[in-house]
Design a protein around this motif. Structure first.
Motif, PDB file in Angstrom:
ATOM      1  N   ARG A 202       9.552  18.396 -11.384  1.00 15.60           N
ATOM      2  CA  ARG A 202       9.777  18.965 -12.487  1.00 15.60           C
ATOM      3  C   ARG A 202      11.253  18.865 -13.086  1.00 15.60           C
ATOM      4  O   ARG A 202      11.671  19.032 -14.162  1.00 15.60           O
ATOM      5  N   ASP A 203      12.214  18.904 -12.118  1.00 19.48           N
ATOM      6  CA  ASP A 203      13.820  19.013 -12.498  1.00 19.48           C
ATOM      7  C   ASP A 203      14.138  17.745 -12.973  1.00 19.48           C
ATOM      8  O   ASP A 203      13.841  16.657 -12.472  1.00 19.48           O
ATOM      9  N   GLY A 204      14.795  17.641 -14.173  1.00 17.02           N
ATOM     10  CA  GLY A 204      15.392  16.575 -14.727  1.00 17.02           C
ATOM     11  C   GLY A 204      16.236  15.645 -13.897  1.00 17.02           C
ATOM     12  O   GLY A 204      15.936  14.639 -14.051  1.00 17.02           O
ATOM     13  N   ASP A 205      17.228  16.339 -13.235  1.00 19.66           N
ATOM     14  CA  ASP A 205      18.044  15.433 -12.481  1.00 19.66           C
ATOM     15  C   ASP A 205      17.171  14.871 -11.221  1.00 19.66           C
ATOM     16  O   ASP A 205      17.369  13.459 -11.017  1.00 19.66           O
ATOM     17  N   ASP A 206      16.293  15.265 -10.860  1.00 21.64           N
ATOM     18  CA  ASP A 206      15.374  14.608  -9.621  1.00 21.64           C
ATOM     19  C   ASP A 206      14.453  13.813 -10.223  1.00 21.64           C
ATOM     20  O   ASP A 206      14.207  12.623  -9.439  1.00 21.64           O
ATOM     21  N   ARG A 207      14.204  14.036 -11.529  1.00 26.91           N
ATOM     22  CA  ARG A 207      13.227  12.893 -11.992  1.00 26.91           C
ATOM     23  C   ARG A 207      13.953  11.811 -12.406  1.00 26.91           C
ATOM     24  O   ARG A 207      13.365  10.560 -12.402  1.00 26.91           O
ATOM     25  N   ALA A 208      15.180  11.873 -12.738  1.00 22.38           N
ATOM     26  CA  ALA A 208      15.895  10.694 -12.968  1.00 22.38           C
ATOM     27  C   ALA A 208      16.022   9.810 -11.800  1.00 22.38           C
ATOM     28  O   ALA A 208      16.036   8.797 -11.852  1.00 22.38           O
ATOM     29  N   VAL A 209      16.530  10.321 -10.502  1.00 24.48           N
ATOM     30  CA  VAL A 209      16.688   9.679  -9.519  1.00 24.48           C
ATOM     31  C   VAL A 209      15.204   9.217  -9.043  1.00 24.48           C
ATOM     32  O   VAL A 209      15.009   7.837  -8.648  1.00 24.48           O
ATOM     33  N   GLU A 210      13.977   9.876  -9.106  1.00 18.97           N
ATOM     34  CA  GLU A 210      12.836   9.364  -9.131  1.00 18.97           C
ATOM     35  C   GLU A 210      12.415   8.067  -9.620  1.00 18.97           C
ATOM     36  O   GLU A 210      11.968   6.975  -9.213  1.00 18.97           O
ATOM     37  N   ARG A 211      12.983   8.142 -11.185  1.00 18.53           N
ATOM     38  CA  ARG A 211      12.706   6.966 -12.046  1.00 18.53           C
ATOM     39  C   ARG A 211      13.521   5.791 -11.363  1.00 18.53           C
ATOM     40  O   ARG A 211      12.952   4.798 -11.452  1.00 18.53           O
ATOM     41  N   ASN A 212      14.919   5.915 -10.882  1.00 19.54           N
ATOM     42  CA  ASN A 212      15.378   4.787 -10.270  1.00 19.54           C
ATOM     43  C   ASN A 212      14.717   4.262  -8.970  1.00 19.54           C
ATOM     44  O   ASN A 212      14.918   3.029  -9.157  1.00 19.54           O
ATOM     45  N   ASN A 213      14.378   5.348  -8.350  1.00 17.22           N
ATOM     46  CA  ASN A 213      13.629   4.843  -7.151  1.00 17.22           C
ATOM     47  C   ASN A 213      12.528   3.974  -7.383  1.00 17.22           C
ATOM     48  O   ASN A 213      12.180   2.956  -6.813  1.00 17.22           O
ATOM     49  N   ASP A 214      11.796   4.531  -8.414  1.00 17.29           N
ATOM     50  CA  ASP A 214      10.457   3.901  -8.798  1.00 17.29           C
ATOM     51  C   ASP A 214      10.870   2.339  -9.448  1.00 17.29           C
ATOM     52  O   ASP A 214      10.045   1.543  -9.066  1.00 17.29           O
ATOM     53  N   GLU A 215      11.899   2.149 -10.132  1.00 17.32           N
ATOM     54  CA  GLU A 215      12.355   0.908 -10.466  1.00 17.32           C
ATOM     55  C   GLU A 215      12.509  -0.071  -9.393  1.00 17.32           C
ATOM     56  O   GLU A 215      12.013  -1.026  -9.291  1.00 17.32           O
ATOM     57  N   VAL A 216      13.145   0.634  -8.442  1.00 18.75           N
ATOM     58  CA  VAL A 216      13.551  -0.316  -7.283  1.00 18.75           C
ATOM     59  C   VAL A 216      12.187  -0.489  -6.249  1.00 18.75           C
ATOM     60  O   VAL A 216      11.767  -1.605  -5.923  1.00 18.75           O
ATOM     61  N   LEU A 217      11.347   0.426  -6.345  1.00 18.02           N
ATOM     62  CA  LEU A 217      10.033   0.042  -5.808  1.00 18.02           C
ATOM     63  C   LEU A 217       9.256  -0.902  -6.247  1.00 18.02           C
ATOM     64  O   LEU A 217       8.443  -1.658  -5.749  1.00 18.02           O
ATOM     65  N   GLU A 218       9.230  -0.690  -7.562  1.00 21.76           N
ATOM     66  CA  GLU A 218       8.448  -1.824  -8.490  1.00 21.76           C
ATOM     67  C   GLU A 218       8.856  -3.299  -8.384  1.00 21.76           C
ATOM     68  O   GLU A 218       8.260  -4.133  -8.056  1.00 21.76           O
ATOM     69  N   GLU A 219      10.108  -3.198  -8.279  1.00 20.41           N
ATOM     70  CA  GLU A 219      10.748  -4.799  -7.771  1.00 20.41           C
ATOM     71  C   GLU A 219      10.459  -5.161  -6.708  1.00 20.41           C
ATOM     72  O   GLU A 219       9.966  -6.261  -6.420  1.00 20.41           O
TER      73      GLU A 219
ATOM     74  N   GLU B 184       0.626  -1.305  -0.135  1.00 19.45           N
ATOM     75  CA  GLU B 184       0.106  -0.066  -0.068  1.00 19.45           C
ATOM     76  C   GLU B 184       0.940   1.473  -0.062  1.00 19.45           C
ATOM     77  O   GLU B 184       0.642   2.317  -0.614  1.00 19.45           O
ATOM     78  N   LYS B 185       1.788   1.138   0.847  1.00 21.38           N
ATOM     79  CA  LYS B 185       2.894   2.572   0.916  1.00 21.38           C
ATOM     80  C   LYS B 185       3.510   2.500  -0.594  1.00 21.38           C
ATOM     81  O   LYS B 185       3.769   3.671  -0.971  1.00 21.38           O
ATOM     82  N   ILE B 186       3.896   1.475  -1.297  1.00 20.12           N
ATOM     83  CA  ILE B 186       4.574   1.592  -2.586  1.00 20.12           C
ATOM     84  C   ILE B 186       3.668   2.205  -3.593  1.00 20.12           C
ATOM     85  O   ILE B 186       3.762   3.145  -4.283  1.00 20.12           O
ATOM     86  N   GLU B 187       2.326   1.870  -3.490  1.00 21.53           N
ATOM     87  CA  GLU B 187       1.385   2.167  -4.331  1.00 21.53           C
ATOM     88  C   GLU B 187       0.971   3.795  -4.157  1.00 21.53           C
ATOM     89  O   GLU B 187       0.937   4.437  -5.147  1.00 21.53           O
ATOM     90  N   VAL B 188       0.934   4.283  -2.850  1.00 23.03           N
ATOM     91  CA  VAL B 188       0.826   5.599  -2.525  1.00 23.03           C
ATOM     92  C   VAL B 188       2.138   6.572  -3.128  1.00 23.03           C
ATOM     93  O   VAL B 188       1.836   7.594  -3.657  1.00 23.03           O
ATOM     94  N   ASP B 189       3.324   5.935  -2.697  1.00 27.05           N
ATOM     95  CA  ASP B 189       4.422   6.521  -3.277  1.00 27.05           C
ATOM     96  C   ASP B 189       4.536   6.605  -4.798  1.00 27.05           C
ATOM     97  O   ASP B 189       4.754   7.769  -5.503  1.00 27.05           O
ATOM     98  N   PHE B 190       3.942   5.913  -5.631  1.00 27.10           N
ATOM     99  CA  PHE B 190       3.717   5.872  -7.063  1.00 27.10           C
ATOM    100  C   PHE B 190       2.468   6.930  -7.540  1.00 27.10           C
ATOM    101  O   PHE B 190       2.824   7.472  -8.617  1.00 27.10           O
ATOM    102  N   GLN B 191       1.793   7.045  -6.720  1.00 31.98           N
ATOM    103  CA  GLN B 191       0.790   8.217  -6.779  1.00 31.98           C
ATOM    104  C   GLN B 191       1.326   9.667  -6.689  1.00 31.98           C
ATOM    105  O   GLN B 191       0.497  10.453  -7.031  1.00 31.98           O
ATOM    106  N   GLN B 192       2.520   9.678  -5.918  1.00 33.47           N
ATOM    107  CA  GLN B 192       2.744  11.101  -5.596  1.00 33.47           C
ATOM    108  C   GLN B 192       3.294  11.852  -6.957  1.00 33.47           C
ATOM    109  O   GLN B 192       3.844  11.326  -7.919  1.00 33.47           O
ATOM    110  N   PRO B 193       3.041  13.189  -6.983  1.00 30.77           N
ATOM    111  CA  PRO B 193       3.361  14.082  -8.120  1.00 30.77           C
ATOM    112  C   PRO B 193       5.018  13.917  -8.602  1.00 30.77           C
ATOM    113  O   PRO B 193       5.608  13.830  -7.241  1.00 30.77           O
ATOM    114  N   ARG B 194       5.423  14.014  -9.578  1.00 33.62           N
ATOM    115  CA  ARG B 194       6.900  13.955  -9.730  1.00 33.62           C
ATOM    116  C   ARG B 194       7.336  15.446  -9.742  1.00 33.62           C
ATOM    117  O   ARG B 194       7.042  16.243 -10.321  1.00 33.62           O
TER     118      ARG B 194
END
Length: 119
Positions: A44-61, A32-42
């Motif tokens: 806008r900064d490109g570098d931060d988005r790249a880190v968020e994408r990496n975090n999303d991959e870990v959370l997805e796994e 449930e916490k992972i699902e909530v995290d995925f629903q959080q707004p991303r």
């Protein structure tokens, strides 16, 4: 089956049911916490988005691994309801308490689990 062995089986099942239900609740909370995290707004900064994408991959796994364990736990609880918990689904032998202590949702005895591993 003697009264004492029947009582032992009931106590054994109650022990593992408690462990399984507790783990099931932990996993459901984590998912449930992972699902909530995925629903959080991303961000806008490109570098931060790249880190968020990496975090999303870990959370997805973690979510996928959690889902698999959750399904295994639900199957173990189903086997309890059917009176087949603690018996190997492949050979029908009893699964040792030592093995169930490590992997309480396992459907296989040690021997069959070894035979299923890739060589």
């Amino acid at each position: 089956m003697t009264r004492s062995s029947s009582k032992h089986l009931q106590q054994r099942e109650a022990k593992y049911r408690q462990i399984l239900v507790h783990r099931q609740q932990q996993l459901q909370t984590r998912l449930e916490k992972i699902e909530v995290d995925f629903q959080q707004p991303r961000n806008r900064d490109g570098d931060d988005r790249a880190v968020e994408r990496n975090n999303d991959e870990v959370l997805e796994e973690l979510g996928e691994t959690g889902q698999k364990e959750l399904f295994a736990i639900e199957a173990a609880l189903d086997r309890m309801e059917e009176g087949a918990f603690g018996l190997c689904v492949k050979c029908g032998s009893a699964i040792s308490d030592e093995r169930l202590d490590v992997v309480p949702h396992t459907p296989f005895c040690q021997s069959c689990a070894r035979s299923l591993q890739p060589r």
